[in-house]
Write a protein that holds these residues in place. Sequence first.
Motif, mmCIF file in Angstrom:
data_model
loop_
_atom_site.group_PDB
_atom_site.id
_atom_site.type_symbol
_atom_site.label_atom_id
_atom_site.label_comp_id
_atom_site.label_asym_id
_atom_site.label_seq_id
_atom_site.Cartn_x
_atom_site.Cartn_y
_atom_site.Cartn_z
ATOM 1 N N ARG A 119 -10.063 -2.297 2.947
ATOM 2 C CA ARG A 119 -9.302 -3.259 2.142
ATOM 3 C C ARG A 119 -9.308 -2.824 0.668
ATOM 4 O O ARG A 119 -8.261 -2.792 0.018
ATOM 5 N N SER A 120 -10.476 -2.437 0.129
ATOM 6 C CA SER A 120 -10.468 -2.085 -1.295
ATOM 7 C C SER A 120 -9.812 -0.726 -1.505
ATOM 8 O O SER A 120 -9.175 -0.493 -2.538
ATOM 9 N N LEU A 121 -9.895 0.174 -0.509
ATOM 10 C CA LEU A 121 -9.201 1.457 -0.631
ATOM 11 C C LEU A 121 -7.677 1.235 -0.721
ATOM 12 O O LEU A 121 -6.992 1.807 -1.574
ATOM 13 N N VAL A 122 -7.163 0.351 0.147
ATOM 14 C CA VAL A 122 -5.722 0.076 0.136
ATOM 15 C C VAL A 122 -5.325 -0.589 -1.187
ATOM 16 O O VAL A 122 -4.318 -0.217 -1.807
ATOM 17 N N ASP A 123 -6.139 -1.557 -1.652
ATOM 18 C CA ASP A 123 -5.833 -2.221 -2.928
ATOM 19 C C ASP A 123 -5.748 -1.202 -4.065
ATOM 20 O O ASP A 123 -4.844 -1.261 -4.895
ATOM 21 N N ASP A 124 -6.694 -0.262 -4.079
ATOM 22 C CA ASP A 124 -6.717 0.791 -5.110
ATOM 23 C C ASP A 124 -5.432 1.612 -5.095
ATOM 24 O O ASP A 124 -4.835 1.886 -6.127
ATOM 25 N N VAL A 125 -5.035 2.042 -3.876
ATOM 26 C CA VAL A 125 -3.835 2.878 -3.733
ATOM 27 C C VAL A 125 -2.602 2.106 -4.209
ATOM 28 O O VAL A 125 -1.772 2.629 -4.953
ATOM 29 N N VAL A 126 -2.515 0.841 -3.786
ATOM 30 C CA VAL A 126 -1.344 0.035 -4.147
ATOM 31 C C VAL A 126 -1.264 -0.123 -5.664
ATOM 32 O O VAL A 126 -0.196 0.038 -6.268
ATOM 33 N N THR A 127 -2.402 -0.382 -6.305
ATOM 34 C CA THR A 127 -2.401 -0.532 -7.771
ATOM 35 C C THR A 127 -1.959 0.769 -8.427
ATOM 36 O O THR A 127 -1.099 0.770 -9.311
ATOM 37 N N ALA A 128 -2.520 1.907 -7.966
ATOM 38 C CA ALA A 128 -2.173 3.194 -8.581
ATOM 39 C C ALA A 128 -0.686 3.504 -8.390
ATOM 40 O O ALA A 128 -0.045 4.072 -9.264
ATOM 41 N N ARG A 129 -0.129 3.121 -7.243
ATOM 42 C CA ARG A 129 1.270 3.417 -6.941
ATOM 43 C C ARG A 129 2.255 2.513 -7.676
ATOM 44 O O ARG A 129 3.432 2.852 -7.815
ATOM 45 N N THR A 130 1.803 1.320 -8.096
ATOM 46 C CA THR A 130 2.767 0.359 -8.638
ATOM 47 C C THR A 130 2.547 0.033 -10.104
ATOM 48 O O THR A 130 3.413 -0.560 -10.736
ATOM 49 N N LEU A 138 11.938 -3.207 -9.582
ATOM 50 C CA LEU A 138 11.232 -1.977 -9.228
ATOM 51 C C LEU A 138 9.857 -2.230 -8.636
ATOM 52 O O LEU A 138 9.355 -1.458 -7.850
ATOM 53 N N ARG A 139 9.249 -3.339 -9.076
ATOM 54 C CA ARG A 139 7.882 -3.579 -8.588
ATOM 55 C C ARG A 139 7.937 -4.090 -7.157
ATOM 56 O O ARG A 139 8.462 -5.167 -6.881
ATOM 57 N N PRO A 140 7.422 -3.310 -6.219
ATOM 58 C CA PRO A 140 7.563 -3.722 -4.828
ATOM 59 C C PRO A 140 6.679 -4.919 -4.494
ATOM 60 O O PRO A 140 5.653 -5.145 -5.122
ATOM 61 N N ASP A 141 7.149 -5.659 -3.530
ATOM 62 C CA ASP A 141 6.428 -6.825 -3.069
ATOM 63 C C ASP A 141 5.552 -6.338 -1.905
ATOM 64 O O ASP A 141 6.058 -6.070 -0.820
ATOM 65 N N ILE A 142 4.268 -6.142 -2.186
ATOM 66 C CA ILE A 142 3.399 -5.549 -1.158
ATOM 67 C C ILE A 142 2.370 -6.571 -0.693
ATOM 68 O O ILE A 142 1.620 -7.128 -1.510
ATOM 69 N N PHE A 143 2.353 -6.815 0.607
ATOM 70 C CA PHE A 143 1.373 -7.735 1.174
ATOM 71 C C PHE A 143 0.273 -6.912 1.845
ATOM 72 O O PHE A 143 0.561 -6.073 2.696
ATOM 73 N N ARG A 158 -7.827 8.158 2.083
ATOM 74 C CA ARG A 158 -7.044 7.696 0.942
ATOM 75 C C ARG A 158 -5.703 8.440 0.881
ATOM 76 O O ARG A 158 -4.672 7.868 0.566
ATOM 77 N N GLN A 159 -5.736 9.735 1.191
ATOM 78 C CA GLN A 159 -4.495 10.525 1.187
ATOM 79 C C GLN A 159 -3.496 9.994 2.211
ATOM 80 O O GLN A 159 -2.299 9.963 1.959
ATOM 81 N N VAL A 160 -4.002 9.588 3.380
ATOM 82 C CA VAL A 160 -3.112 9.054 4.425
ATOM 83 C C VAL A 160 -2.429 7.785 3.916
ATOM 84 O O VAL A 160 -1.199 7.649 3.942
ATOM 85 N N ILE A 161 -3.255 6.857 3.403
ATOM 86 C CA ILE A 161 -2.715 5.574 2.922
ATOM 87 C C ILE A 161 -1.754 5.830 1.759
ATOM 88 O O ILE A 161 -0.673 5.244 1.678
ATOM 89 N N THR A 183 -1.207 -3.976 7.145
ATOM 90 C CA THR A 183 -2.105 -4.828 7.917
ATOM 91 C C THR A 183 -2.949 -3.957 8.837
ATOM 92 O O THR A 183 -2.628 -2.793 9.067
ATOM 93 N N GLY A 184 -3.999 -4.526 9.356
ATOM 94 C CA GLY A 184 -4.852 -3.764 10.274
ATOM 95 C C GLY A 184 -5.631 -4.700 11.156
ATOM 96 O O GLY A 184 -5.791 -5.879 10.843
ATOM 97 N N ARG A 185 -6.078 -4.174 12.278
ATOM 98 C CA ARG A 185 -6.918 -5.004 13.149
ATOM 99 C C ARG A 185 -7.796 -4.099 14.006
ATOM 100 O O ARG A 185 -7.505 -2.916 14.177
ATOM 101 N N ARG A 186 -8.879 -4.722 14.507
ATOM 102 C CA ARG A 186 -9.717 -3.981 15.434
ATOM 103 C C ARG A 186 -9.194 -4.229 16.839
ATOM 104 O O ARG A 186 -8.986 -5.363 17.241
ATOM 105 N N GLU A 187 -8.927 -3.168 17.573
ATOM 106 C CA GLU A 187 -8.416 -3.271 18.943
ATOM 107 C C GLU A 187 -9.569 -3.642 19.886
ATOM 108 O O GLU A 187 -10.736 -3.480 19.520
#
Length: 276
Positions: A119-130, A138-143, A158-161, A183-187
Motif C-alpha cells: 500500500r505505501s509503495l503504491v502511494d509513493d509511486v502515485v505521488t511521484a507520478r502525479t 491533467l491530474r488523474p483521479d487515482i483510487f 516498484r518498477q512494475v507498479i 486494487t489488490g487482494r489475497r487469493e
Amino acid sequence: VISVSARPIETTTGERGAVAVFHDITERKHVETELRGFAGVVAHDLKSPLTAVRGFAELIGDALDDLEAGGGADALQQARRSAGKVISGAVRMEQLISELLDYAAARDATLRLDEVNLRSLVDDVVTARTDHLDGPDLRPDIFVGSLPPVQADPVLLRQVIDNLVGNAIKYTPPGQAPRIDITGRREPDGDVRVQVADRGIGIPDGEHALVFDSFHRASNGGAHPGTGLGLAICRRIVERHGGRIEAAPNPGGGTIFAFTIPASAEHRAPSLVASA
Ligand code: ADP
C-alpha cells in the motif's frame, strides 16, 4: 522451433543409413528477434535524438560566431533555443538507455526478497507520478484500495507498479482526467493479485498478450512516445518472483493489467495432499 540436419552414414559392415539431428532453436530464435529489436531501437530511438543533438550543437556554434561578430538578440535567442533542444534530446537518450539497462537488470539482478508494504509503495509511486501534473484536466483521479503486504524485491516491484501506473496515465487521452483503480487482494491459495484498471485508449482485440513482448507496441499506441520495453520489464520481474502478469479489456473501456506475487510461507494455503 526445430532445426533438422541430416547426413548419410555407412557402418563398418557396409550398412547404409542416415542420422538426423534435431535442434531446439527456440531460444536462439528468441535471442535473434530480441537483437533485431535492440538494433531497431538503437537505429531509430537513439540515433534520431543524437542527430538532433549534433545539429542543434552546430547551431549554437553558429550563434556564438554571430555573437562574436557583433550579432544581437537574434543570435542569443537562437543559442538559447538550441541549447533547450540539446537538453531534451539528451534526456530522451538517457531515458532509453536506462530502460535498456532496467530490461537487462530485470533478468540478471539478484532478487532481494523482503516484506513489502504494498500500500505505501503504491502511494509513493502515485505521488511521484502525479506531483508535477497541474490542473484538474491533467491530474488523474487515482483510487488506491487496501493492499495486502507481499514478500518481494522492493526495488523491482516498484518498477512494475511504476510502469503500470505510468502507462495508465500515458494511454489516457488528455483533457479527460484518467480514472485509475489500483486494487489488490489475497487469493484463496495465499497469492496476492494486484490490478491496475484504466479507462484509457484500450488495446485492440487480439493484441493483449503481445504487449508484454520486448519492443512490441500496440497498433493504436503510435501517437505516444515509447519503446515497448516497459511491460517486457514488468513480465520479467513478475515471472522472476514466480508470478504471472496479464492484460484484459476493461468492460467499461480501457485496460486492466493484473499480476500475482506468490504467497510467502506464512500465507501459503495448507496443502490439500495428506501426508502418508
Ligand atoms: P511503451 O509504452 O514504452 O511503448 P510498454 O512495454 O510499456 O512500452 O507497452 C507496450 C505497448 O502496450 C504500448 O506501446 C501500448 O501500445 C500498449 N499499452 C501499454 N499500457 C497500456 C495502457 N494502459 N492502455 C493502452 N495501451 C497500453
